[in-house]
Scaffold this motif. Structure first.
Motif, PDB file in Angstrom:
ATOM      1  N   VAL A   1       0.865  -1.177   0.000  1.00 32.55           N
ATOM      2  CA  VAL A   1       0.000   0.000   0.000  1.00 32.55           C
ATOM      3  C   VAL A   1       0.902   1.228   0.000  1.00 32.55           C
ATOM      4  N   GLU A   2       0.608   2.187  -0.882  1.00 34.04           N
ATOM      5  CA  GLU A   2       1.404   3.404  -1.006  1.00 34.04           C
ATOM      6  C   GLU A   2       0.513   4.624  -0.812  1.00 34.04           C
ATOM      7  N   ARG A   3       1.067   5.650  -0.161  1.00 35.54           N
ATOM      8  CA  ARG A   3       0.391   6.952  -0.100  1.00 35.54           C
ATOM      9  C   ARG A   3       1.083   7.892  -1.063  1.00 35.54           C
ATOM     10  N   ILE A   4       0.304   8.457  -1.974  1.00 32.29           N
ATOM     11  CA  ILE A   4       0.835   9.338  -3.009  1.00 32.29           C
ATOM     12  C   ILE A   4       0.195  10.713  -2.849  1.00 32.29           C
ATOM     13  N   GLU A   5       1.026  11.752  -2.848  1.00 36.57           N
ATOM     14  CA  GLU A   5       0.555  13.122  -2.714  1.00 36.57           C
ATOM     15  C   GLU A   5       1.040  13.936  -3.903  1.00 36.57           C
ATOM     16  N   GLY A   6       0.103  14.506  -4.658  1.00 33.12           N
ATOM     17  CA  GLY A   6       0.484  15.348  -5.784  1.00 33.12           C
ATOM     18  C   GLY A   6       1.397  14.648  -6.774  1.00 33.12           C
ATOM     19  N   GLY A   7       1.176  13.364  -6.979  1.00 35.25           N
ATOM     20  CA  GLY A   7       1.974  12.615  -7.938  1.00 35.25           C
ATOM     21  C   GLY A   7       3.306  12.123  -7.421  1.00 35.25           C
ATOM     22  N   ARG A   8       3.547  12.286  -6.104  1.00 32.56           N
ATOM     23  CA  ARG A   8       4.809  11.826  -5.525  1.00 32.56           C
ATOM     24  C   ARG A   8       4.558  10.751  -4.461  1.00 32.56           C
ATOM     25  N   LEU A   9       5.439   9.765  -4.447  1.00 34.98           N
ATOM     26  CA  LEU A   9       5.339   8.659  -3.496  1.00 34.98           C
ATOM     27  C   LEU A   9       5.911   9.112  -2.157  1.00 34.98           C
ATOM     28  N   VAL A  10       5.041   9.288  -1.176  1.00 41.67           N
ATOM     29  CA  VAL A  10       5.452   9.821   0.120  1.00 41.67           C
ATOM     30  C   VAL A  10       5.875   8.703   1.077  1.00 41.67           C
ATOM     31  N   GLU A  11       5.053   7.651   1.178  1.00 41.38           N
ATOM     32  CA  GLU A  11       5.362   6.550   2.089  1.00 41.38           C
ATOM     33  C   GLU A  11       4.686   5.277   1.599  1.00 41.38           C
ATOM     34  N   TRP A  12       5.204   4.115   2.057  1.00 38.88           N
ATOM     35  CA  TRP A  12       4.642   2.851   1.599  1.00 38.88           C
ATOM     36  C   TRP A  12       4.927   1.730   2.598  1.00 38.88           C
ATOM     37  N   MET A  13       4.110   0.696   2.496  1.00 37.13           N
ATOM     38  CA  MET A  13       4.252  -0.507   3.318  1.00 37.13           C
ATOM     39  C   MET A  13       4.173  -1.718   2.397  1.00 37.13           C
ATOM     40  N   THR A  14       5.118  -2.654   2.546  1.00 36.93           N
ATOM     41  CA  THR A  14       5.070  -3.901   1.791  1.00 36.93           C
ATOM     42  C   THR A  14       5.026  -5.077   2.755  1.00 36.93           C
ATOM     43  N   ARG A  15       4.428  -6.183   2.296  1.00 37.39           N
ATOM     44  CA  ARG A  15       4.373  -7.408   3.085  1.00 37.39           C
ATOM     45  C   ARG A  15       4.456  -8.590   2.124  1.00 37.39           C
ATOM     46  N   GLY A  16       5.235  -9.600   2.514  1.00 39.07           N
ATOM     47  CA  GLY A  16       5.372 -10.770   1.674  1.00 39.07           C
ATOM     48  C   GLY A  16       6.392 -11.722   2.261  1.00 39.07           C
ATOM     49  N   PRO A  17       6.504 -12.914   1.679  1.00 41.60           N
ATOM     50  CA  PRO A  17       7.446 -13.902   2.211  1.00 41.60           C
ATOM     51  C   PRO A  17       8.891 -13.542   1.903  1.00 41.60           C
ATOM     52  N   GLY A  18       9.780 -13.802   2.871  1.00 39.75           N
ATOM     53  CA  GLY A  18      11.209 -13.636   2.657  1.00 39.75           C
ATOM     54  C   GLY A  18      11.794 -14.877   2.013  1.00 39.75           C
ATOM     55  N   ASP A  19      13.103 -14.941   1.916  1.00 40.83           N
ATOM     56  CA  ASP A  19      13.772 -16.089   1.305  1.00 40.83           C
ATOM     57  C   ASP A  19      13.482 -17.386   2.049  1.00 40.83           C
ATOM     58  N   ASP A  20      13.219 -17.279   3.356  1.00 41.22           N
ATOM     59  CA  ASP A  20      12.940 -18.468   4.156  1.00 41.22           C
ATOM     60  C   ASP A  20      11.457 -18.796   4.224  1.00 41.22           C
ATOM     61  N   GLY A  21      10.637 -18.024   3.505  1.00 41.54           N
ATOM     62  CA  GLY A  21       9.205 -18.266   3.493  1.00 41.54           C
ATOM     63  C   GLY A  21       8.437 -17.573   4.595  1.00 41.54           C
ATOM     64  N   ALA A  22       9.134 -16.998   5.582  1.00 40.09           N
ATOM     65  CA  ALA A  22       8.463 -16.302   6.682  1.00 40.09           C
ATOM     66  C   ALA A  22       8.061 -14.894   6.239  1.00 40.09           C
ATOM     67  N   LEU A  23       7.048 -14.346   6.896  1.00 45.44           N
ATOM     68  CA  LEU A  23       6.517 -13.047   6.529  1.00 45.44           C
ATOM     69  C   LEU A  23       7.515 -11.936   6.841  1.00 45.44           C
ATOM     70  N   ARG A  24       7.696 -11.038   5.868  1.00 40.87           N
ATOM     71  CA  ARG A  24       8.557  -9.869   6.024  1.00 40.87           C
ATOM     72  C   ARG A  24       7.742  -8.610   5.745  1.00 40.87           C
ATOM     73  N   LEU A  25       7.919  -7.606   6.594  1.00 41.72           N
ATOM     74  CA  LEU A  25       7.223  -6.335   6.447  1.00 41.72           C
ATOM     75  C   LEU A  25       8.248  -5.212   6.362  1.00 41.72           C
ATOM     76  N   GLU A  26       7.938  -4.214   5.553  1.00 37.96           N
ATOM     77  CA  GLU A  26       8.823  -3.043   5.475  1.00 37.96           C
ATOM     78  C   GLU A  26       7.988  -1.789   5.295  1.00 37.96           C
ATOM     79  N   TYR A  27       8.274  -0.785   6.134  1.00 36.86           N
ATOM     80  CA  TYR A  27       7.637   0.522   6.028  1.00 36.86           C
ATOM     81  C   TYR A  27       8.716   1.556   5.747  1.00 36.86           C
ATOM     82  N   VAL A  28       8.480   2.405   4.751  1.00 39.78           N
ATOM     83  CA  VAL A  28       9.420   3.469   4.401  1.00 39.78           C
ATOM     84  C   VAL A  28       8.660   4.773   4.228  1.00 39.78           C
ATOM     85  N   HIS A  29       9.131   5.813   4.898  1.00 37.51           N
ATOM     86  CA  HIS A  29       8.646   7.175   4.688  1.00 37.51           C
ATOM     87  C   HIS A  29       9.719   7.899   3.881  1.00 37.51           C
ATOM     88  N   GLU A  30       9.436   8.141   2.618  1.00 40.90           N
ATOM     89  CA  GLU A  30      10.441   8.697   1.710  1.00 40.90           C
ATOM     90  C   GLU A  30      10.870  10.097   2.136  1.00 40.90           C
TER      91      GLU A  30
END
Length: 243
Positions: A187-216
């Motif tokens: 899920v990404e938040r976009i303001e005025g055509g720019r990517l402000v922040e986002w969250m990703t979720r999915g399996p890592g190399d070992d199959g376990a869940l990995r989450l990452e949040y970045v505020h650009e």
């Protein structure tokens, strides 16, 4: 100072000499905007009328244990933690600093996020829609328009006041959601055509869940690796109350 920033400042200085202060101020503003957040890319895939898959928190009380790391421009921290989650819309997140130091917690109930105690948790957690996204629930504010595209088994949709465009060309706030199959992946938040922040979720190399949040803009990053998921009998109601 990066070479790119030094180059941009040099350009502004030359504008002061050639065009005067007024245009230099405008140039400084443009440099600042460019350095805050990257441009959102056009929505990829073929147009589709596919409906977004449902996203719900399981009713069964569940504990997810994880390790975490956080970094911004002035601070770094890491440690362990746990999420106590119960559908349809309750979650409590506890964070413990490494080496047995004190931690903090947050209580998420519906659209309400309570973060008592130390400022660290307030500093590193995303806003409510992205926090729910980390748990697999889509809970962005209601919007007027939706544009969706399908690329293989990846469904992407932009939600906002789009007026026939996607979020990369829309004014104001928009949300971009990505599903891998039927699972919420980003899920990404976009303001005025720019990517402000986002969250990703999915399996890592070992199959376990990995989450990452970045505020650009704030240059903040929180990474979480889930190590164990356990269904329990229930939770004491006291965990949902602020102490």
């Amino acid at each position: 100072m990066s070479h790119r920033l030094a180059y941009a400042i040099g350009r502004v200085r030359r504008l002061v000499v050639v065009f005067g202060v007024g245009r230099a101020v405008l140039a400084i503003g443009l440099v600042a905007i460019a350095g805050c957040a990257p441009l959102a890319r056009p929505l990829a895939g073929a147009p589709t009328r596919a409906v977004l898959p449902p996203t719900v928190i399981p009713a069964a009380p569940t504990v997810l244990r994880f390790t975490w790391s956080y970094k911004d421009e002035t601070f770094e921290a890491n440690g362990d933690g746990a999420v106590r989650r119960q559908g349809p819309d309750r979650a409590r997140l506890d964070f413990f600093l490494r080496n047995g130091m004190a931690g903090g917690y947050a209580i998420l109930v519906g659209d309400s996020l309570t973060i008592p105690g130390i400022d660290l948790v307030k500093r590193m957690l995303p806003p409510v829609p992205l926090l729910w996204a980390s748990l697999g629930r889509l809970a962005v504010p209601a919007t007027t328009d939706t544009v969706a595209r399908l690329d293989g088994d990846t469904l992407r949709a932009d939600l906002g006041t789009l007026r026939g465009r996607d979020a990369s060309a829309a004014d104001g706030r928009a949300w971009r959601v990505t599903f891998a199959g039927r699972e919420l992946a980003r899920v990404e938040r976009i303001e005025g055509g720019r990517l402000v922040e986002w969250m990703t979720r999915g399996p890592g190399d070992d199959g376990a869940l990995r989450l990452e949040y970045v505020h650009e803009k704030g240059k903040r990053r929180l990474a979480i690796a889930v190590s164990d998921t356990t269904i329990v009998e229930g939770f004491d109601d006291a965990i949902w109350r602020r102490r």
